[in-house]
Scaffold this motif. Sequence first.
Motif, PDB file in Angstrom:
ATOM      1  N   SER A  86      11.314  50.944  18.919  1.00  0.00           N
ATOM      2  CA  SER A  86      11.113  49.498  18.845  1.00  0.00           C
ATOM      3  C   SER A  86       9.642  49.121  18.660  1.00  0.00           C
ATOM      4  N   ALA A  87       8.756  50.089  18.752  1.00  0.00           N
ATOM      5  CA  ALA A  87       7.333  49.809  18.575  1.00  0.00           C
ATOM      6  C   ALA A  87       7.020  49.384  17.146  1.00  0.00           C
ATOM      7  N   VAL A  88       7.783  49.871  16.181  1.00  0.00           N
ATOM      8  CA  VAL A  88       7.561  49.494  14.778  1.00  0.00           C
ATOM      9  C   VAL A  88       7.762  47.988  14.607  1.00  0.00           C
ATOM     10  N   ALA A  89       8.829  47.451  15.164  1.00  0.00           N
ATOM     11  CA  ALA A  89       9.096  46.013  15.055  1.00  0.00           C
ATOM     12  C   ALA A  89       8.006  45.207  15.752  1.00  0.00           C
ATOM     13  N   ALA A  90       7.562  45.667  16.910  1.00  0.00           N
ATOM     14  CA  ALA A  90       6.501  44.970  17.636  1.00  0.00           C
ATOM     15  C   ALA A  90       5.203  44.992  16.843  1.00  0.00           C
ATOM     16  N   SER A 121       1.250  47.888  22.736  1.00  0.00           N
ATOM     17  CA  SER A 121       0.890  47.564  24.113  1.00  0.00           C
ATOM     18  C   SER A 121      -0.455  46.851  24.201  1.00  0.00           C
ATOM     19  N   ARG A 122      -1.431  47.330  23.441  1.00  0.00           N
ATOM     20  CA  ARG A 122      -2.786  46.761  23.525  1.00  0.00           C
ATOM     21  C   ARG A 122      -2.858  45.344  22.970  1.00  0.00           C
ATOM     22  N   ARG A 132      -7.304  54.578  13.745  1.00  0.00           N
ATOM     23  CA  ARG A 132      -5.881  54.855  13.809  1.00  0.00           C
ATOM     24  C   ARG A 132      -5.437  54.743  15.258  1.00  0.00           C
ATOM     25  N   ARG A 133      -4.279  54.171  15.451  1.00  0.00           N
ATOM     26  CA  ARG A 133      -3.752  54.044  16.812  1.00  0.00           C
ATOM     27  C   ARG A 133      -2.241  54.268  16.751  1.00  0.00           C
ATOM     28  N   ALA A 134      -1.710  55.001  17.706  1.00  0.00           N
ATOM     29  CA  ALA A 134      -0.269  55.252  17.766  1.00  0.00           C
ATOM     30  C   ALA A 134       0.480  53.935  17.924  1.00  0.00           C
ATOM     31  N   LEU A 135       1.672  53.855  17.368  1.00  0.00           N
ATOM     32  CA  LEU A 135       2.443  52.607  17.383  1.00  0.00           C
ATOM     33  C   LEU A 135       2.644  52.041  18.789  1.00  0.00           C
ATOM     34  N   PRO A 136       3.143  52.829  19.760  1.00  0.00           N
ATOM     35  CA  PRO A 136       3.320  52.243  21.103  1.00  0.00           C
ATOM     36  C   PRO A 136       2.008  51.779  21.731  1.00  0.00           C
ATOM     37  N   SER A 137       0.939  52.505  21.487  1.00  0.00           N
ATOM     38  CA  SER A 137      -0.363  52.131  22.033  1.00  0.00           C
ATOM     39  C   SER A 137      -0.862  50.833  21.408  1.00  0.00           C
ATOM     40  N   ARG A 197       6.384  40.945  26.409  1.00  0.00           N
ATOM     41  CA  ARG A 197       6.917  41.913  27.366  1.00  0.00           C
ATOM     42  C   ARG A 197       7.573  43.088  26.634  1.00  0.00           C
ATOM     43  N   ALA A 198       8.352  42.784  25.605  1.00  0.00           N
ATOM     44  CA  ALA A 198       9.015  43.851  24.841  1.00  0.00           C
ATOM     45  C   ALA A 198       7.999  44.747  24.145  1.00  0.00           C
ATOM     46  N   ALA A 199       6.934  44.162  23.619  1.00  0.00           N
ATOM     47  CA  ALA A 199       5.921  44.952  22.926  1.00  0.00           C
ATOM     48  C   ALA A 199       5.151  45.849  23.891  1.00  0.00           C
ATOM     49  N   ARG A 200       4.858  45.347  25.082  1.00  0.00           N
ATOM     50  CA  ARG A 200       4.109  46.155  26.053  1.00  0.00           C
ATOM     51  C   ARG A 200       4.903  47.362  26.528  1.00  0.00           C
ATOM     52  N   HIS A 201       6.214  47.221  26.570  1.00  0.00           N
ATOM     53  CA  HIS A 201       7.059  48.303  27.088  1.00  0.00           C
ATOM     54  C   HIS A 201       7.906  48.916  25.984  1.00  0.00           C
TER      55      HIS A 201
END
Length: 94
Positions: free
Chosen positions: A52-56, A30-31, A22-27, A43-47
């Motif tokens: 917005s992490a769900v879309a990434a 970014s990874r 399991r990994r948190a959405l922003p993490s 760039r948008a996904a890393r930050h």
Amino acid sequence: RQCRYSGLSEAARIRRQGYAHRRALPSFASRYALLLHSREARRAARHAAAASAVAACNAICQVAVNEGVSLEDARIGRTKVFLRESALRWFESA
């Protein structure tokens, strides 16, 4: 009762379903942002903020599905991405 309040029973239920990682959405976003095709998307996904992490994460998982990872092996929850062993192996080798 303490296990229920701490979330331990929920974690055990998810693990029994085969989602050992399991990994948190922003993490996660970014990874694995490097898997996205455009520079702006990476760039948008890393930050990415939590909203917005769900879309990434959806975009990253779609790339994995296009490469042959089963849709059932990588699932996106409300706050985390759940990966089975085969999906994790693919993400780490990509």
